[in-house]
Enzyme design. Structure first.
Site, PDB file in Angstrom:
ATOM      1  N   VAL A  12      33.842  44.947  33.126  1.00 22.44           N
ATOM      2  CA  VAL A  12      33.817  45.772  31.811  1.00 22.44           C
ATOM      3  C   VAL A  12      34.347  44.680  30.754  1.00 22.44           C
ATOM      4  CG1 VAL A  12      34.561  47.639  30.306  1.00 22.44           C
ATOM      5  CG2 VAL A  12      33.723  48.071  32.606  1.00 22.44           C
ATOM      6  N   ASN A  32      44.708  39.021  37.902  1.00 23.23           N
ATOM      7  CA  ASN A  32      45.147  38.619  39.254  1.00 23.23           C
ATOM      8  C   ASN A  32      43.942  37.998  39.947  1.00 23.23           C
ATOM      9  OD1 ASN A  32      43.990  40.853  40.134  1.00 23.23           O
ATOM     10  ND2 ASN A  32      46.247  41.739  41.127  1.00 23.23           N
ATOM     11  N   GLY A  36      38.688  41.084  39.911  1.00 27.20           N
ATOM     12  CA  GLY A  36      38.094  40.323  38.930  1.00 27.20           C
ATOM     13  C   GLY A  36      37.472  38.789  39.430  1.00 27.20           C
ATOM     14  N   SER A  75      43.150  46.791  37.006  1.00 30.38           N
ATOM     15  CA  SER A  75      43.191  47.777  38.194  1.00 30.38           C
ATOM     16  C   SER A  75      41.862  47.735  38.972  1.00 30.38           C
ATOM     17  CB  SER A  75      43.224  49.268  37.613  1.00 30.38           C
ATOM     18  OG  SER A  75      43.130  50.077  38.832  1.00 30.38           O
ATOM     19  N   TYR A 145      44.577  55.981  42.447  1.00 32.67           N
ATOM     20  CA  TYR A 145      44.026  55.397  41.306  1.00 32.67           C
ATOM     21  C   TYR A 145      44.001  56.635  40.208  1.00 32.67           C
ATOM     22  CZ  TYR A 145      40.248  53.903  38.145  1.00 32.67           C
ATOM     23  OH  TYR A 145      39.521  53.280  37.109  1.00 32.67           O
TER      24      TYR A 145
END
Ligand code: UDP
Length: 309
Positions: A12, A32, A36, A75, A145
């Site tokens: 996103v 990190n 990603g 996250s 989460y």
């Protein structure tokens, strides 16, 4: 503005970064790279006004530049990814949120937290509006989460009240599109990859559970509308058109002309039975609503997945 995006190399945020770059903001993308991927933002990184920092938000964040606005998105976000990285996920939502709020305080920056429809848990009402408090298992298999994000909301509200920070919270509902990770177990990518490879389509449970899928550019436009508004509140951003997982599978089979068959597998623990955002608040106050039809968004996503296989 000088803008910091944590989770800046994620699915996103890479689209968010594209949109903010086009609006001529200076960007610091912090990630990190656990879930990603630098490839998502590579095309931005040779510009002078975009900087990448590899860093984990659970560690103290030191930034020398002035910062006007912070997006805290870092996250793991798919159930498979956050269950494979449970402690990191818990810390990104809790310690990472405290660290980024602390940074906002020091830099006198405005702040936008990426929350999630998961804070509604397995909702007992439909659609879910912002004033619904949710139905969450506090120690279940999704809790690293959804409870971390609930804590993140509490932390954001508390810092806002205590230190007079300007903060906004976006509850993002299921979002899909190019640059999703192909192997993180999300339903849209799982089904597209299976359909393109002629493999069985794995329906968890009986497939009658529902989700509402928003194309990523629609989601990003909603987030930017919130950023640019004067509203320092909580907003749902998602597409209110609800479909069952069985219907999603049929659509993807049709759009890919696939011969794949449907098979049923066990439903994961605490898998929500329904999810559909009430977006009247965003419609009224942000003048935003999603525009991309599911068929069109899926077609773009299918093209992108094909190019990656
Ligand atoms: N799902 C499925 N088959 C898959 C992957 C997911 O039937 O191969 C279901 C899953 O059980 C859930 C829905 O699709 O009911 C959405 O799952 P996803 O992991 O994409 O996101 P969630 O909305 O659960 O966070």
């Amino acid at each position: 503005m000088n803008i910091l995006i944590t989770g800046g190399a994620g699915f996103v945020c890479s689209h968010l970064a594209d949109t903010l770059f086009d609006k001529k903001h200076d960007l610091i993308l912090l990630d990190n790279l656990l879930t990603g991927n630098k490839k998502n933002v590579e095309h931005l990184l040779n510009h002078k006004n975009v900087k990448f920092i590899k860093h984990d938000v659970q560690d103290h964040i030191e930034i020398s530049e002035e910062i006007d606005f912070i997006f805290h998105f870092a996250s793991a976000a798919s159930p498979i990814a956050y269950q494979e990285n449970p402690v990191n996920t818990l810390k990104a939502g809790s310690i990472g949120t405290i660290n980024t709020l602390g940074l906002a305080k020091v830099k006198n920056a405005d702040y936008l937290l990426a929350s999630t429809s998961e804070i509604y848990g397995d909702p007992e009402i439909s659609p879910q509006s912002e004033d619904y408090w949710g139905n969450v298992n506090p120690n279940g298999e999704r809790s690293m989460y959804d409870e971390a994000k609930r804590f993140a909301e509490a932390a954001t509200a508390t810092y806002s009240r205590t230190y007079n920070l300007q903060t906004k919270i976006v509850r993002i509902f299921n979002t899909y599109g190019p640059r999703m990770q192909l192997n993180d177990g999300r339903v849209v990518t799982n089904f597209i990859v299976q359909a393109l490879n002629g493999k069985d389509i794995t329906i968890y449970g009986d497939g009658s559970q529902t989700r509402s899928f928003s194309y990523v550019q629609d989601t990003v436009n909603g987030i930017v509308a919130l950023m640019e508004s004067e509203h320092n509140e909580v907003f749902n951003i998602g597409n209110p058109i609800e479909i069952t997982i069985n219907e999603l599978a049929s659509k993807i089979i049709e759009l890919t002309n696939s011969n794949s068959k449907l098979i049923n597998k066990d439903l994961p623990q605490d898998d929500p039975k329904q999810r559909k955002p009430d977006i009247s608040k965003a419609k009224t106050l942000l003048n935003w609503e999603p525009k991309v039809r599911l068929e069109d968004g899926l077609t773009k996503t299918i093209d992108w997945v094909s190019s990656q296989l």
